[in-house]
Design a protein around this motif. Structure first.
Motif, PDB file in Angstrom:
ATOM      1  N   THR A  86      42.672  43.158  56.800  1.00  0.00           N
ATOM      2  CA  THR A  86      43.352  43.338  55.522  1.00  0.00           C
ATOM      3  C   THR A  86      43.679  44.806  55.348  1.00  0.00           C
ATOM      4  O   THR A  86      43.124  45.659  56.049  1.00  0.00           O
ATOM      5  CB  THR A  86      42.500  42.807  54.344  1.00  0.00           C
ATOM      6  OG1 THR A  86      43.314  42.828  53.150  1.00  0.00           O
ATOM      7  CG2 THR A  86      41.257  43.642  54.097  1.00  0.00           C
ATOM      8  N   LYS A  92      53.293  46.340  49.206  1.00  0.00           N
ATOM      9  CA  LYS A  92      52.985  45.260  50.159  1.00  0.00           C
ATOM     10  C   LYS A  92      54.183  44.798  50.981  1.00  0.00           C
ATOM     11  O   LYS A  92      54.034  44.416  52.138  1.00  0.00           O
ATOM     12  CB  LYS A  92      52.390  44.038  49.411  1.00  0.00           C
ATOM     13  CG  LYS A  92      51.171  44.364  48.598  1.00  0.00           C
ATOM     14  CD  LYS A  92      49.837  44.502  49.305  1.00  0.00           C
ATOM     15  CE  LYS A  92      49.628  44.935  50.673  1.00  0.00           C
ATOM     16  NZ  LYS A  92      48.709  46.096  50.789  1.00  0.00           N
ATOM     17  N   SER A 111      46.475  43.133  50.918  1.00  0.00           N
ATOM     18  CA  SER A 111      45.838  43.110  49.596  1.00  0.00           C
ATOM     19  C   SER A 111      46.010  44.461  48.914  1.00  0.00           C
ATOM     20  O   SER A 111      46.462  45.429  49.526  1.00  0.00           O
ATOM     21  CB  SER A 111      44.359  42.720  49.713  1.00  0.00           C
ATOM     22  OG  SER A 111      43.561  43.808  50.147  1.00  0.00           O
ATOM     23  N   TRP A 135      42.413  42.366  41.985  1.00  0.00           N
ATOM     24  CA  TRP A 135      42.598  42.685  43.418  1.00  0.00           C
ATOM     25  C   TRP A 135      43.669  41.718  43.917  1.00  0.00           C
ATOM     26  O   TRP A 135      43.398  40.531  44.092  1.00  0.00           O
ATOM     27  CB  TRP A 135      41.281  42.521  44.181  1.00  0.00           C
ATOM     28  CG  TRP A 135      41.319  43.072  45.587  1.00  0.00           C
ATOM     29  CD1 TRP A 135      42.242  42.822  46.548  1.00  0.00           C
ATOM     30  CD2 TRP A 135      40.373  43.986  46.177  1.00  0.00           C
ATOM     31  NE1 TRP A 135      41.942  43.505  47.696  1.00  0.00           N
ATOM     32  CE2 TRP A 135      40.801  44.238  47.502  1.00  0.00           C
ATOM     33  CE3 TRP A 135      39.208  44.609  45.723  1.00  0.00           C
ATOM     34  CZ2 TRP A 135      40.099  45.068  48.370  1.00  0.00           C
ATOM     35  CZ3 TRP A 135      38.518  45.438  46.593  1.00  0.00           C
ATOM     36  CH2 TRP A 135      38.966  45.669  47.901  1.00  0.00           C
ATOM     37  N   ILE A 137      46.110  39.747  46.292  1.00  0.00           N
ATOM     38  CA  ILE A 137      46.091  39.306  47.690  1.00  0.00           C
ATOM     39  C   ILE A 137      47.461  38.702  47.975  1.00  0.00           C
ATOM     40  O   ILE A 137      47.945  37.857  47.212  1.00  0.00           O
ATOM     41  CB  ILE A 137      44.946  38.300  47.898  1.00  0.00           C
ATOM     42  CG1 ILE A 137      43.630  39.044  47.632  1.00  0.00           C
ATOM     43  CG2 ILE A 137      44.969  37.717  49.309  1.00  0.00           C
ATOM     44  CD1 ILE A 137      42.405  38.206  47.700  1.00  0.00           C
ATOM     45  N   THR A 138      48.113  39.194  49.041  1.00  0.00           N
ATOM     46  CA  THR A 138      49.503  38.804  49.305  1.00  0.00           C
ATOM     47  C   THR A 138      49.618  38.191  50.700  1.00  0.00           C
ATOM     48  O   THR A 138      50.195  38.810  51.608  1.00  0.00           O
ATOM     49  CB  THR A 138      50.426  40.040  49.191  1.00  0.00           C
ATOM     50  OG1 THR A 138      49.950  41.058  50.101  1.00  0.00           O
ATOM     51  CG2 THR A 138      50.435  40.616  47.796  1.00  0.00           C
ATOM     52  N   VAL A 151      39.124  37.302  52.583  1.00  0.00           N
ATOM     53  CA  VAL A 151      39.536  38.484  51.809  1.00  0.00           C
ATOM     54  C   VAL A 151      39.245  38.265  50.320  1.00  0.00           C
ATOM     55  O   VAL A 151      38.771  39.165  49.619  1.00  0.00           O
ATOM     56  CB  VAL A 151      41.015  38.824  52.086  1.00  0.00           C
ATOM     57  CG1 VAL A 151      41.480  39.987  51.221  1.00  0.00           C
ATOM     58  CG2 VAL A 151      41.202  39.164  53.566  1.00  0.00           C
ATOM     59  N   GLU A 152      39.476  37.039  49.845  1.00  0.00           N
ATOM     60  CA  GLU A 152      39.138  36.730  48.438  1.00  0.00           C
ATOM     61  C   GLU A 152      37.646  36.911  48.194  1.00  0.00           C
ATOM     62  O   GLU A 152      37.225  37.470  47.172  1.00  0.00           O
ATOM     63  CB  GLU A 152      39.522  35.283  48.100  1.00  0.00           C
ATOM     64  CG  GLU A 152      41.004  35.101  47.832  1.00  0.00           C
ATOM     65  CD  GLU A 152      41.378  33.637  47.606  1.00  0.00           C
ATOM     66  OE1 GLU A 152      42.417  33.412  46.986  1.00  0.00           O
ATOM     67  OE2 GLU A 152      40.624  32.729  48.052  1.00  0.00           O
ATOM     68  N   ALA A 155      36.769  40.544  47.897  1.00  0.00           N
ATOM     69  CA  ALA A 155      37.165  41.088  46.588  1.00  0.00           C
ATOM     70  C   ALA A 155      36.139  40.693  45.528  1.00  0.00           C
ATOM     71  O   ALA A 155      35.703  41.534  44.732  1.00  0.00           O
ATOM     72  CB  ALA A 155      38.558  40.583  46.214  1.00  0.00           C
ATOM     73  N   PRO A 162      40.214  38.437  42.265  1.00  0.00           N
ATOM     74  CA  PRO A 162      41.355  38.238  43.171  1.00  0.00           C
ATOM     75  C   PRO A 162      42.495  37.469  42.504  1.00  0.00           C
ATOM     76  O   PRO A 162      42.249  36.544  41.739  1.00  0.00           O
ATOM     77  CB  PRO A 162      40.764  37.419  44.325  1.00  0.00           C
ATOM     78  CG  PRO A 162      39.424  36.953  43.884  1.00  0.00           C
ATOM     79  CD  PRO A 162      39.020  37.679  42.654  1.00  0.00           C
ATOM     80  N   VAL A 164      46.292  35.904  43.752  1.00  0.00           N
ATOM     81  CA  VAL A 164      47.204  35.716  44.888  1.00  0.00           C
ATOM     82  C   VAL A 164      48.648  35.750  44.398  1.00  0.00           C
ATOM     83  O   VAL A 164      48.988  35.105  43.404  1.00  0.00           O
ATOM     84  CB  VAL A 164      46.900  34.374  45.602  1.00  0.00           C
ATOM     85  CG1 VAL A 164      47.920  34.120  46.709  1.00  0.00           C
ATOM     86  CG2 VAL A 164      45.487  34.404  46.185  1.00  0.00           C
TER      87      VAL A 164
END
Ligand SMILES: NC(=O)C1=CN([C@@H]2O[C@H](COP(=O)(O)OP(=O)(O)OC[C@H]3O[C@@H](n4cnc5c(N)ncnc54)[C@H](O)[C@@H]3O)[C@@H](O)[C@H]2O)C=CC1
Ligand SMILES: O=C(O)C(=O)Cc1ccc(O)cc1
Length: 350
Positions: A86, A92, A111, A135, A137-138, A151-152, A155, A162, A164
């Motif tokens: 990440t 992003k 992220s 936070w 997340i992409t 990744v979630e 966070a 998180p 998305v």
């Protein structure tokens, strides 16, 4: 949580070292890398992890400047074929476009923690930096669910919330809520460079509020602005139209009133504390002697009044050893607080 150790953090600045410190607090085996050995040494010294190389990390967190991010992500995906990678860059879309076509993209999840400060480097880092902050997340379409979930989970582990969204939506959103405010703060501060000292001596809290983020690292923001140019340009064009309208009508009370009212409505759109509904706040000002114990007496009396402190700031009077404590409270409790503090002999007003 999925088993995580070990983790590699690439880039031991404000954000990388903050991530590393927070992961260490959860007992995770963190390894640190930076192109500047002094930053690694400072992060190790702070207890953020080890400078030893890592062989098979489960996660790589890339926390380098935006323009260096895509290359560092690609390198991590190639070097560590089992790792989820990440990055935390503030923009992003450009990173997603620059990594596209490379190997291992199913393990890459972009992220962006919406937390930071105008300071940079490992010494400014804090394990608490992300607590209660969004936070973003992409994930690109090709990322595996397991990689996104990891990744979630990180966070959440760091205390963040998180959210998305796709990279382009993220870039449009941050242009409005982060990047353009930075530009406008910078432009306001730049007007002060040649100002006469006698004029600057009149500066109050308003100017400090508006220019705080202008003190941020220019190298970081040059990357952010040039990699999110299209979205920032769209918002700045609208601001320019507003400025043109205002400049052409500075003597027109209706136009000026409309501009000011729109700004007031805009401030109410900003989410309130803890991400809740915006609450109308009123500031109660209290003069406090600049002496030990004065603030604790004031807070005890505010506590006895039963009125909650929603926000707080301390300013200093010019030429007198007196602090001005600005206590923001719910609008419908402000008069009550002024009355209770006045009874206790404080000089309080709203
Ligand atoms: N400063 C802030 O408030 C926030 C920053 N971010 C993002 O986090 C990332 C890092 O920003 P900061 O920690 O604030 O910057 P920083 O300047 O404090 O740290 C960046 C670190 O990366 C290192 N570095 C630069 N190029 C490198 C490379 N090619 N390989 C290895 N190390 C390299 C630098 O030596 C430095 O230690 C940026 O992408 C930024 O957009 C995200 C949220 C908030
Ligand atoms: O200091 C502040 O108010 C910030 O908003 C810090 C910040 C800077 C850059 C980001 O990408 C995210 C947050």
């Amino acid at each position: 949580m999925t088993s995580l150790p070990p983790t590699l953090v690439v880039g031991c600045g404000l954000i990388g070292t903050s991530v590393a410190l927070a992961l260490r607090e959860h007992g995770i085996d963190v390894h640190l890398r930076d192109r500047d050995p002094e930053h690694v040494a400072a992060a190790v010294e702070r207890g953020a992890g080890s400078a030893e190389p890592v062989h098979d990390p489960a996660l790589v967190v890339v926390a380098v400047p935006p323009r260096a991010t895509a290359a560092a992500v690609r390198e991590a995906l190639e070097t560590y074929p089992a790792a989820v990678v990440t990055d935390v860059a503030s923009v992003k879309g450009s990173v997603a476009r620059d990594v596209a076509g490379g190997a291992g993209l199913d393990r890459y999840v972009g992220s962006h923690p919406m937390a930071g400060s105008e300071r940079s480097g490992p010494l400014a880092a804090s394990a608490r930096l992300f607590e209660g902050r969004p936070w973003v997340i992409t994930p690109a379409a090709g990322a595996t669910d397991a990689a996104v979930r990891l990744v979630e989970e990180v966070a959440v582990m760091l205390g963040a919330v998180p959210t998305v969204m796709d990279a382009d939506t993220h870039d449009r959103a941050v242009a409005l809520v982060s990047h353009v405010p930075q530009v406008l703060s910078t432009l306001t501060a730049a007007r002060l460079v040649d100002a006469p000292p006698a004029h600057l001596a009149l500066a109050g809290q308003g100017l400090r509020d508006v220019t705080r983020v202008a003190g941020s690292d220019p190298a970081l923001w040059r990357d952010i602005i040039t990699t999110n140019a299209e979205e920032i340009g769209a918002v700045l064009t609208a601001v320019r139209d507003d400025l043109d309208t205002l400049i052409d009508a500075l003597r027109d009370r209706d136009v000026v009133g409309g501009v000011l009212e729109a700004g007031r409505v805009g401030t109410r759109a900003i989410p309130g504390k803890h991400g809740g509904e915006p609450v109308e706040l009123v500031v109660v000002n209290v003069q406090v002697p600049d002496t030990p114990g004065a603030l604790s007496r004031l807070f005890a009396h505010v506590g006895e009044s039963g009125v909650n402190i929603e926000d707080l700031r301390i300013d200093h009077e010019l030429g007198r050893p007196v602090g001005l404590v600005e206590i923001a409270v719910a609008a419908d409790r402000a008069d009550e607080l002024v009355a209770r503090l006045t009874e206790r002999a404080w000089s309080a007003y709203r």
